[in-house]
Design an enzyme around this catalytic site. Structure first.
Site, short mmCIF file in Angstrom:
data_model
loop_
_atom_site.label_atom_id
_atom_site.label_comp_id
_atom_site.label_asym_id
_atom_site.label_seq_id
_atom_site.Cartn_x
_atom_site.Cartn_y
_atom_site.Cartn_z
N HIS A 52 30.28 -36.81 -18.26
CA HIS A 52 30.40 -38.18 -17.80
C HIS A 52 31.51 -38.34 -16.76
O HIS A 52 32.54 -37.66 -16.82
CB HIS A 52 30.70 -39.12 -18.98
CG HIS A 52 29.48 -39.58 -19.71
ND1 HIS A 52 28.41 -40.20 -19.08
CD2 HIS A 52 29.15 -39.51 -21.03
CE1 HIS A 52 27.49 -40.50 -19.98
NE2 HIS A 52 27.90 -40.09 -21.16
N CYS A 87 29.00 -38.81 -12.62
CA CYS A 87 28.95 -40.04 -11.84
C CYS A 87 30.29 -40.31 -11.16
O CYS A 87 31.34 -39.86 -11.62
CB CYS A 87 28.57 -41.22 -12.74
SG CYS A 87 26.89 -41.11 -13.37
#
Length: 396
Positions: free
Chosen positions: A87, A140
């Site tokens: 993440h 991301c």
């Protein structure tokens, strides 16, 4: 010829709200690629992966320790490589200053002990001349994780955003431009929730492209609200929210918090200290603030979210899964195998070339972009490095 050494990190966050599927597979494929294609010795590849008891857990402290070893032992001529699949997070400002309006781009270790873009910048600054550190971040908001490095491909830097705003201010030549912009926005929103629209056209697809087109997609973006809930669970504190995230990280992790977190705490203590206070001495140590007070902070502006590095690092290459304002994708194929979209594209590009054939950093990113676009992905990988390193061979 120097040594070839690597650190590979894959985090699936099993059993949490942020669970992913493909990160461990990304690391396993990259490990095989380093050995088979690039000639790495398996003993010189350090892997940190959750759900794999044979490796150290990918906590913030463990990741930073392995990276410090990687860079600290480096000699001119060495090849250094870091791959991260997991993440990414944009952390908002918390100083309370009106002009603190940026974001810190972070990766999210398994214990929520964030590692920030400034931490990577300081790490790469330690890489000796004659040695190159290549970082692939399949996460991301990963554009610009090595702060102030020249943007070769992408639009994440301030200059790119200025040019983008200038383009947006130009009157459209026709309604088609507005329509294209709206379609792009819709694609991005749908992809975030796992719905990917097919591209128009009758281009022939390879078997791999067709397979990827049929995959289901999840975002590798961790919403701030989800991260806060995970942080509450990790620390046992229920009063965590925007405004107290950095302080919570410091108070829970202490010495193991990143330097930027410790600097933030010191800056806040110094700003709020009374003229005759003792926050920098024995009282600070008694309160567990010693690790923060040991950091050098020139002013509160230094700990602003998104604060730019003073000096750009020379010897680093960043290949990002997307731009700072975009999401990277975690895809699951029809056969059940899961990968990161960027990691899968990199493997596909390299597989098209014979072993020993050089693929430059620029070529790799451009071809990965093209492949992802054909498959219907909105994310646009980026390349951040010097002009010299943009046309150097990927990894070695």
């Amino acid at each position: 010829m120097g040594r070839k050494r690597a650190v590979l990190v894959g985090i699936n966050y099993p059993g949490t709200e942020g669970e992913l599927k493909g990160c461990l597979n990304d690391v396993a494929r990259m490990r095989r690629c380093l050995v088979d294609r690039f000639g790495f010795d398996d003993a010189d590849i350090r892997v940190l992966a959750d759900a794999d008891q044979s490796t150290p857990p990918p906590t913030g402290a463990n990741i930073r320790l392995e990276l410090e070893r990687l860079v600290g032992d480096a000699q001119p001529g060495d090849t250094l490589f870091f791959h991260y699949s997991g993440h990414g997070l944009q952390l908002p400002p918390e100083t309370g200053q009106e002009d603190d309006t940026g974001y810190d781009e972070c990766i999210v270790p398994c214990d929520t002990n964030l590692i920030k873009d400034q931490d990577f910048t300081e790490l790469v600054r330690k890489v000796p001349d004659g040695c190159l550190f290549t970082m692939v971040s399949d996460s991301c908001h990963s554009g610009g994780l090595i702060d102030k490095t020249k943007e070769q491909i992408g639009n994440s830097t301030k200059q790119g955003k200025v040019r983008q705003r200038q383009r947006e201010m130009r009157p459209p030549s026709s309604g088609a431009n507005m329509c294209a912009s709206l379609i792009g926005a819709v694609r991005g929103a749908l992809e975030y929730i796992g719905i990917r629209l097919p591209r128009r056209g009758n281009q022939k697809q390879s078997a791999d492209e067709a397979k990827a087109q049929a995959a289901t997609v999840a975002s590798r973006s961790l919403p701030l609200s989800t991260y806060i809930r995970m942080l509450k669970q990790q620390t046992g504190k229920e009063d965590v929210g925007v405004g107290s995230i950095r302080a919570t990280l410091f108070h829970h992790f202490g010495e193991d918090a990143t330097p930027k977190i410790k600097k933030f705490v010191k800056a806040m203590l110094t700003r709020n200290a009374k003229p005759d206070g003792d926050e920098g001495g024995d009282q600070a140590d008694a309160l567990g603030l010693g690790p923060a007070m040991q950091e050098e902070v020139r002013g509160v502006e230094e700990v602003y979210a998104g604060a730019a590095a003073r000096v750009p690092p020379r010897n680093g290459v960043l290949i990002s899964g997307c731009q700072t304002d975009e999401n990277s994708s975690d895809l699951t194929m029809a056969d059940g195998a899961s990968y990161g979209a960027l990691s899968n594209a990199i493997q596909a590009v390299l597989a098209e070339e014979k072993r020993g054939k050089v693929v430059t950093n620029r070529e790799l990113v451009l071809r990965a972009r093209g492949l992802l676009s054909k498959q219907g992905y909105v994310q646009k990988p980026g390349l951040y490095c010097s002009d010299e390193h943009a046309d150097a061979a990927f990894i070695c």
